[in-house]
Design a protein around this motif. Structure first.
Motif, short mmCIF file in Angstrom:
data_model
loop_
_atom_site.label_atom_id
_atom_site.label_comp_id
_atom_site.label_asym_id
_atom_site.label_seq_id
_atom_site.Cartn_x
_atom_site.Cartn_y
_atom_site.Cartn_z
N GLY A 1 0.72 -1.28 0.38
CA GLY A 1 0.24 -0.27 -0.09
C GLY A 1 0.94 0.77 -0.04
N GLU A 2 0.13 2.13 -0.64
CA GLU A 2 1.06 3.31 -0.34
C GLU A 2 -0.18 4.58 -1.24
OE1 GLU A 2 4.37 4.13 -4.17
OE2 GLU A 2 2.23 2.88 -4.76
N GLY A 3 0.23 5.80 -0.28
CA GLY A 3 -0.49 6.97 -0.32
C GLY A 3 0.46 8.30 0.20
N ASN A 4 -0.25 9.09 -0.43
CA ASN A 4 0.37 10.69 -0.02
C ASN A 4 -0.49 12.08 0.41
OD1 ASN A 4 0.29 10.68 -3.12
ND2 ASN A 4 1.58 10.21 -3.51
N SER A 5 -0.36 12.96 -0.29
CA SER A 5 -0.22 13.86 0.21
C SER A 5 -0.12 15.61 -0.55
CB SER A 5 -0.88 14.48 0.47
OG SER A 5 -2.80 15.53 0.78
N ASN B 1 -4.69 21.81 -0.98
CA ASN B 1 -3.96 20.45 -1.79
C ASN B 1 -4.58 20.22 -3.12
OD1 ASN B 1 -5.57 18.27 -1.67
ND2 ASN B 1 -3.76 18.03 0.26
N ILE B 2 -4.26 19.91 -3.68
CA ILE B 2 -4.44 19.74 -5.28
C ILE B 2 -4.17 17.84 -4.93
CG2 ILE B 2 -3.10 21.81 -6.22
CD1 ILE B 2 -0.31 19.86 -6.32
N TYR B 3 -3.63 17.17 -4.56
CA TYR B 3 -3.76 15.67 -3.78
C TYR B 3 -3.48 14.85 -3.09
CZ TYR B 3 -3.15 10.56 -6.03
OH TYR B 3 -3.32 9.30 -6.55
N HIS B 4 -4.71 13.72 -2.79
CA HIS B 4 -4.60 12.83 -1.31
C HIS B 4 -4.54 11.65 -2.20
CE1 HIS B 4 -4.83 12.19 2.67
NE2 HIS B 4 -5.67 11.89 2.30
#
Length: 133
Positions: free
Chosen positions: A73-77, A85-88
């Motif tokens: 699993g991976e994620g970011n913000s 915020n432009i990506y989450h």
């Protein structure tokens, strides 16, 4: 009839369960996780910290198998130069696993609310997004 009794002895009862690690327990740590008997899928969840009001802010989180290098699993913000915020993306995956197998996982999850592995009969029926048999 004798064969049916023998087959019944080999049936593993699948029980629902979960394991949670706090963000501090899951920061830059190698953790051994043994899959419970009868479990074929693990649901991996972690809420990634939401980056906002910080110009060009960025955080990421990941869980990787140290032996196979598969990412569980991976994620970011990320925020722009104005702090918007432009990506989450949170960590949310279904990992195909081998029952009773011990996996050596590297957790890089400081920027999360913690990590939860869940399993059970309903999760076993889900389609894996990651296969790590």
């Amino acid at each position: 009839m004798g064969l049916n009794r023998m087959m019944m002895k080999n049936v593993v009862k699948v029980e629902d369960g979960s394991k949670n690690w706090s963000y501090s327990e899951a920061h830059n740590k190698t953790i051994a996780f043994t899959v419970p008997p009868g479990i074929k899928r693990i649901k991996v969840l972690a809420k990634v910290d939401y980056v906002e009001d910080e110009p060009q802010g960025y955080v990421d989180a990941s869980i990787k198998n140290k032996m196979t290098n598969k990412t569980w699993g991976e994620g970011n913000s990320e925020s722009d130069e104005e702090g918007v915020n432009i990506y989450h993306q949170d960590i949310d995956s279904i990992v195909g696993v081998t029952p009773n197998k011990t996996y050596t996982l590297y957790f890089n999850c400081w920027a999360t609310s913690g990590v939860t592995f869940s399993w059970g009969k309903a999760i076993n029926d889900m389609t894996p997004t990651v296969e790590d048999y």
